[in-house]
Design a protein around this motif. Structure first.
Motif, short mmCIF file in Angstrom:
data_model
loop_
_atom_site.label_atom_id
_atom_site.label_comp_id
_atom_site.label_asym_id
_atom_site.label_seq_id
_atom_site.Cartn_x
_atom_site.Cartn_y
_atom_site.Cartn_z
N LEU A 27 6.64 -18.44 15.35
CA LEU A 27 6.09 -17.81 13.97
C LEU A 27 4.53 -17.86 14.01
N VAL A 28 4.16 -19.24 14.25
CA VAL A 28 2.65 -19.73 14.23
C VAL A 28 1.89 -18.54 15.14
N THR A 29 2.37 -18.21 16.27
CA THR A 29 1.87 -17.28 17.24
C THR A 29 1.70 -15.94 16.44
N MET A 33 -1.93 -14.85 16.05
CA MET A 33 -2.33 -13.87 17.25
C MET A 33 -1.75 -12.49 17.05
N GLY A 34 -1.17 -12.15 15.84
CA GLY A 34 -0.55 -10.96 15.22
C GLY A 34 0.43 -10.32 16.36
N SER A 35 0.00 -9.11 16.93
CA SER A 35 0.97 -8.45 17.64
C SER A 35 0.95 -8.88 19.34
N LEU A 36 0.20 -10.09 19.59
CA LEU A 36 0.18 -10.74 20.70
C LEU A 36 1.42 -11.36 20.88
N ALA A 37 2.30 -11.64 19.87
CA ALA A 37 3.52 -12.22 20.01
C ALA A 37 4.63 -11.22 20.25
N TRP A 38 4.44 -10.12 19.61
CA TRP A 38 5.64 -9.01 19.74
C TRP A 38 4.97 -7.76 20.17
N GLY A 39 3.69 -7.58 20.51
CA GLY A 39 3.40 -6.31 20.88
C GLY A 39 3.52 -5.81 22.47
N PRO A 40 2.75 -4.72 22.55
CA PRO A 40 3.04 -4.12 23.88
C PRO A 40 2.45 -5.20 25.19
N VAL A 41 1.33 -6.13 24.64
CA VAL A 41 0.75 -7.02 25.44
C VAL A 41 1.24 -8.35 24.75
N GLN A 42 2.02 -9.16 25.51
CA GLN A 42 2.56 -10.16 24.79
C GLN A 42 1.98 -11.74 25.47
#
Length: 194
Positions: A27-29, A33-42
């Motif tokens: 959750l801190v990520t 870091m926004g979508s870097l925690a869940w997006g297409p580039v993780q």
């Protein structure tokens, strides 16, 4: 009997601690870091905790539970709705598989840490295109290729980007973390009980 109860209490405590750490770090990520925690580039920083499976079998259920908690929280925070359940189920399964491989291969830490890398690289990109479309991504990042009808290119893109992101996290953060912890009472206490 008493030692079995103590071990069970320690095991459950470790499961809960690992789960809380993983969920909080995820959750801190997400927040920073926004979508870097869940997006297409993780680059999910919490994945470094998968290295704990080198030290204790309690990391397997702890990481899995922490991933479930983080992914459920992400449904609420990102508004993915029912599509977010894909991540809750399959993302948590990837974490479970990766942690299990890490525990099984713990005598070879550098090889064992490939468990989370491979599990996430193979599983997460399989459902990620559906999830991304649900939250407003319509093209494969950096390519302009439409996600609509492009599952194979998106899977290959995700295989590479998720694999690289996971490898960076596991070897740059996870391996030093576990090396530092292995010199503490944490490792000694686990060795006595294995």
């Amino acid at each position: 009997m008493a030692s079995a109860q103590i071990f069970d209490a320690r095991f459950i405590t470790r499961v809960g601690t690992v789960a809380a750490l993983y969920a909080a770090a995820s959750l801190v990520t997400l927040l920073f870091m926004g979508s870097l925690a869940w997006g297409p580039v993780q680059f999910r920083i919490s994945e470094a905790l998968c290295a704990l499976a080198l030290l204790t079998p309690a990391a397997i259920p702890g990481l899995t539970l922490g991933c479930v908690i983080a992914n459920v929280a992400n449904i609420v925070l990102s508004g993915t709705g029912a599509l977010g359940l894909l991540d809750v189920i399959f993302g948590s399964f990837a974490t479970f598989v990766g942690a299990t491989i890490t525990w099984k291969l713990r005598r070879h830490p550098v090889v064992a840490l490939m468990g989370p890398v491979l599990a996430n690289a193979l599983i997460v990109p399989a459902y990620l295109p559906l999830l991304l479309q649900g939250i407003g991504f319509y093209t494969i990042p950096f390519t302009g290729i439409s996600l609509d009808g492009a599952w194979v290119p998106m899977y290959l893109f995700g295989l590479v980007t998720t694999g690289i992101g996971e490898a960076v996290i596991m070897y740059v953060l996870g391996l030093p973390l576990v090396r530092a912890l292995s010199r503490t009472a944490f490792k000694e206490a686990e060795s006595a009980n294995s």
